[in-house]
Design an enzyme around this catalytic site. Structure first.
Site, PDB file in Angstrom:
ATOM      1  N   SER A   1       0.838  -1.195   0.000  1.00  8.91           N
ATOM      2  CA  SER A   1       0.000   0.000   0.000  1.00  8.91           C
ATOM      3  C   SER A   1       0.882   1.257   0.000  1.00  8.91           C
ATOM      4  O   SER A   1       1.785   1.382  -0.819  1.00  8.91           O
ATOM      5  CB  SER A   1      -0.938  -0.036   1.207  1.00  8.91           C
ATOM      6  OG  SER A   1      -1.954   0.919   1.088  1.00  8.91           O
TER       7      SER A   1
ATOM      8  N   ASP B   1      -5.450  -3.902  -2.690  1.00  9.13           N
ATOM      9  CA  ASP B   1      -4.470  -3.470  -1.694  1.00  9.13           C
ATOM     10  C   ASP B   1      -3.653  -4.644  -1.161  1.00  9.13           C
ATOM     11  O   ASP B   1      -4.191  -5.614  -0.632  1.00  9.13           O
ATOM     12  CB  ASP B   1      -5.213  -2.787  -0.540  1.00  9.13           C
ATOM     13  CG  ASP B   1      -4.283  -1.981   0.341  1.00  9.13           C
ATOM     14  OD1 ASP B   1      -3.090  -2.316   0.408  1.00  9.13           O
ATOM     15  OD2 ASP B   1      -4.746  -1.006   0.960  1.00  9.13           O
TER      16      ASP B   1
END
Length: 427
Positions: A49, A168
């Site tokens: 991320s 993610d």
């Protein structure tokens, strides 16, 4: 320490942090100033991320001023929106993609293939992969977009990378190779990570999720909320400063600095000798032992009145990035009267803003429209086949039951009715 002497024998892993990603910038700035060999001799930089953004900045050799201005620029942009992240103008993926297109060098795929590892979560089975080889510059950008894509927060259609959809990377592996003794892990959340804020909570319970450990405490819940809901630029800047202090604490506890900098910040007296058993257990749990002869205090940002003494360049970059637009109209919009007027006019302005920004997003989506529609059709088709398969299995199970077992309840009812006494016949 010996484990950090052989070049290429260690790596750094940066966790997902959302809007607190500037914490990683403070950590890397401290390492570059106080122990540059930890960055120069690292075998690879891993990230999930927002941690992947810091890793790619390290690989690309971006300055601290660049990192602070770009990350805080997005925070200030959200601050200007009347509804914050719920405003239709909030488009983090589009904003970050444009910044990557404008700032990454043309040979970033060559540099990244040697040093960068990006954690991705495959949709929909949730399998984690770590991408370390890239053939083009666009592949690096697309992998970063995928690892930043939080479902429904950033959109409804996951981005594509090499023919598959990914979301993610923090949802499946928030700290790549965290279980390796040769990996220096970094996280802005309280836990058992090598470089992280030291918790003052008496609660020792931990939550192990997404290949990372989080202490169950009020501060962590607050940090988790702040990482998703954009705070003020000053709060993000303090997170960066705390990252610098936590990295310095990591270096001092492992004897990688020659003087007790943190102790001199909080006390003018000479440092007291460290108890050999005081922090030994803590540091052994974090891949290493003690090799220093002074106690290392836990220093917070509020304990440092003049942060410029520690890192003049970082402090200058943070102050510059936190400066708001000085124009008269911008100052009026930030004032109490301007905010009140904005909210009063919101029922009239919001429909037009919604149509405008959604139309812009639709136009930008047109090049990817055929591929996304084809993917959505495949998802719906797979869902329909799954429902059909389950329904078919249930029907076959019912049909395969013996007929006698189905008639047993009815037969038993007839027997009971036959045994019941009948009333006498009346003429």
């Amino acid at each position: 320490m010996r484990c950090y002497e052989d070049e290429g024998s260690w790596s750094l892993s940066f966790s997902g942090a959302g809007f607190l990603g500037l914490y990683h910038v403070g950590v890397t700035r401290c390492l570059s100033e106080r122990a540059p060999h930890l960055l120069q001799g690292a075998r690879r930089f891993y990230g999930a991320s927002s941690g992947a953004l810091n890793a790619v900045c390290l690989v690309a050799g971006k300055s601290v001023d660049f990192c602070c201005s770009h990350l805080l620029g997005m925070v200030k942009q959200v601050e200007q929106l009347s509804l914050g992240i719920f405003h239709p103008a909030f488009a983090p993926i589009e904003h970050i993609r444009q910044q990557l297109q404008d700032s990454l060098p043309s040979n970033i795929h060559i540099l990244a293939s040697q040093k960068l590892g990006i954690s991705l979560t495959r949709w929909p089975d949730g399998h984690n992969i770590i991408v370390t080889n890239f053939t083009t510059r666009d592949e690096v950008i697309q992998a970063l977009v995928c690892t930043l894509y939080f479902p429904f927060y950033c959109g409804t259609i996951p981005p594509e990378f090499r023919g598959e959809r990914y979301i993610d990377g923090a949802l499946s592996n928030n700290l790549p190779f965290a279980d390796s003794s040769s990996t220096i892990t970094v996280s802005p959340f309280h836990g058992t990570v090598d470089i992280c804020p030291q918790s003052t909570s008496a609660n020792m319970h931990e939550l192990n999720a997404f290949n990372a450990s989080f202490q169950i405490s009020k501060k962590n819940f607050l940090l988790g909320f702040v990482s998703l809901i954009a705070p003020s630029p000053e709060v993000v800047a303090d997170s960066c400063r705390q990252g610098y202090l936590d990295a310095l604490k990591f270096l001092e506890r492992r004897g990688l600095t020659k003087e007790p900098v943190l102790w001199m910040l909080v006390s003018k007296e000479p440092p007291a000798p460290a108890d050999g058993n005081q922090d030994a257990g803590h540091d052994r749990g974090q891949k290493g032992g003690l090799s220093l002869n002074w106690a290392v205090p836990n220093v917070l940002v509020k304990d440092v009145p003049d942060f410029e003494q520690l890192s003049p360049e970082l402090e200058a970059a943070l102050k510059k990035a936190c400066v708001r637009d000085p124009s008269t109209w911008a100052r009026f919009c930030r004032s109490g009267l301007g905010r009140a007027l904005t909210y009063l006019l919101l029922p009239y302005t919001l429909p037009f803003e919604y149509v405008y920004f959604r139309s812009r997003r639709l136009v930008a989506w047109l090049p990817d429209l055929p591929a996304d529609l084809w993917w959505m059709w495949g998802v719906l088709q797979g869902l329909a086949l799954e429902i059909y398969s389950r329904s078919k299995d249930q029907l076959l199970w019912l049909v395969s039951l013996p007929i006698t077992s189905l008639l047993q309840p009815g037969a038993a009812l007839l027997v009971d009715l036959a045994k019941e006494p009948r009333p006498p016949h009346q003429a």
